[in-house]
Design a protein around this motif. Structure first.
Motif, PDB file in Angstrom:
ATOM      1  N   GLU A   1      14.366  12.185 -54.721  1.00  0.00           N
ATOM      2  CA  GLU A   1      13.365  13.119 -54.210  1.00  0.00           C
ATOM      3  C   GLU A   1      13.428  14.397 -55.040  1.00  0.00           C
ATOM      4  O   GLU A   1      14.437  15.098 -55.042  1.00  0.00           O
TER       5      GLU A   1
ATOM      6  N   HIS B   1      18.459   7.629 -51.734  1.00  0.00           N
ATOM      7  CA  HIS B   1      19.112   6.341 -51.473  1.00  0.00           C
ATOM      8  C   HIS B   1      19.677   5.804 -52.775  1.00  0.00           C
ATOM      9  O   HIS B   1      19.033   5.886 -53.821  1.00  0.00           O
TER      10      HIS B   1
ATOM     11  N   GLN C   1      10.723   8.464 -59.715  1.00  0.00           N
ATOM     12  CA  GLN C   1      11.735   8.690 -58.693  1.00  0.00           C
ATOM     13  C   GLN C   1      12.435   7.416 -58.224  1.00  0.00           C
ATOM     14  O   GLN C   1      13.390   7.507 -57.454  1.00  0.00           O
ATOM     15  N   ARG C   2      11.997   6.266 -58.697  1.00  0.00           N
ATOM     16  CA  ARG C   2      12.588   5.009 -58.250  1.00  0.00           C
ATOM     17  C   ARG C   2      13.023   4.151 -59.432  1.00  0.00           C
ATOM     18  O   ARG C   2      12.249   3.906 -60.355  1.00  0.00           O
TER      19      ARG C   2
ATOM     20  N   ALA D   1      14.802   0.393 -59.971  1.00  0.00           N
ATOM     21  CA  ALA D   1      15.099  -0.839 -59.237  1.00  0.00           C
ATOM     22  C   ALA D   1      15.793  -1.853 -60.140  1.00  0.00           C
ATOM     23  O   ALA D   1      15.363  -2.095 -61.279  1.00  0.00           O
TER      24      ALA D   1
ATOM     25  N   SER E   1      16.675   5.779 -55.317  1.00  0.00           N
ATOM     26  CA  SER E   1      15.457   6.459 -54.881  1.00  0.00           C
ATOM     27  C   SER E   1      15.751   7.951 -54.828  1.00  0.00           C
ATOM     28  O   SER E   1      16.669   8.382 -54.116  1.00  0.00           O
TER      29      SER E   1
ATOM     30  N   ASN F   1      20.113   0.379 -57.688  1.00  0.00           N
ATOM     31  CA  ASN F   1      18.831   0.752 -57.083  1.00  0.00           C
ATOM     32  C   ASN F   1      18.941   2.205 -56.631  1.00  0.00           C
ATOM     33  O   ASN F   1      19.855   2.556 -55.876  1.00  0.00           O
TER      34      ASN F   1
END
Length: 220
Positions: A70, A53, A158-159, A161, A68, A66
């Motif tokens: 994997e 995302h 992995q994130r 923000a 995300s 932002n």
């Protein structure tokens, strides 16, 4: 009456031998990894790395990203971490403005650096994050946190923000923009023996990229 003193000299020699043995084992492991990656890549069990995302927020303050992702760590990367070799990852975000008469114009470029390491004594993972490259003499100005499990530290990596990737003053209200995101393992930070065999080999490579259009700024 005679007596004997503990053989401190022998203990000193034994300690030096232990240290030398450890160094030799670590060096042999580095050479083995270099030879293995030169012969052929090792596939890991994780799926293909990807951006799950990606969202670009535009406001009066600028652009915020932002993301995300994997991904799993390649097997050779995990083995190197277990041997006490830290790994550096780099996230890049570049903002460009579309121009019909010429190539796209770069209006902003930011980076985020992540240093992942494993501490054998505590059996914990350490992640340091910085907006500037890590110096050879230390971590420099960075934010660090420890984790008990590899899955926990990967979830943190992995994130991303609300990352400020461009200030409002470099953006035009009605111009179309794109954000190019790239995340990769920085193999230039690997020890020299590993760089020789790892460069360009999928057993080491970790690279993720995605491009998104920036929404126009809504006017009240």
């Amino acid at each position: 009456m005679g007596f004997t003193l503990p053989c401190y000299k022998k203990w000193s020699v034994d300690l030096r031998l232990v240290r030398a043995s450890r160094l030799l084992r670590a060096f042999a492991w580095l050479l083995w990894c270099a030879a293995t990656t030169a012969l052929g890549p090792l596939a890991h069990a994780q799926g293909a790395p990807a951006v799950a995302h990606m969202e670009v927020e535009r406001s009066l303050e600028g652009l915020f990203l932002n993301v995300s992702m994997e991904f799993g760590l390649p097997s050779l990367v995990q083995e190197a971490l277990q041997q006490g070799i830290p790994m550096t990852f780099v996230a890049d975000a570049e903002v460009t403005r579309s121009r019909w008469y010429w190539s796209d114009e770069k209006v902003s470029s930011v980076q985020r650096f992540l240093r992942l390491s494993y501490q054998p004594l505590t059996q914990r993972w350490r992640l340091n994050v910085s907006s500037a490259p890590f110096s050879t003499s230390g971590l420099g100005v960075s934010v660090g946190q420890s984790y008990d499990q590899l899955s926990d530290v990967l979830a943190a990596m992995q994130r991303i923000a609300h990352w400020n990737i461009a200030d409002a003053q470099v953006l035009d209200t009605g111009s179309p923009y794109r954000v190019h995101f790239h995340f990769q393992l920085d193999m230039s930070q690997l020890p020299r023996p590993l760089q020789i065999g790892a460069l360009g080999r999928s057993g080491w490579n970790l690279s993720i990229a995605r491009t998104e259009r920036v929404p126009l700024l809504s006017t009240p």
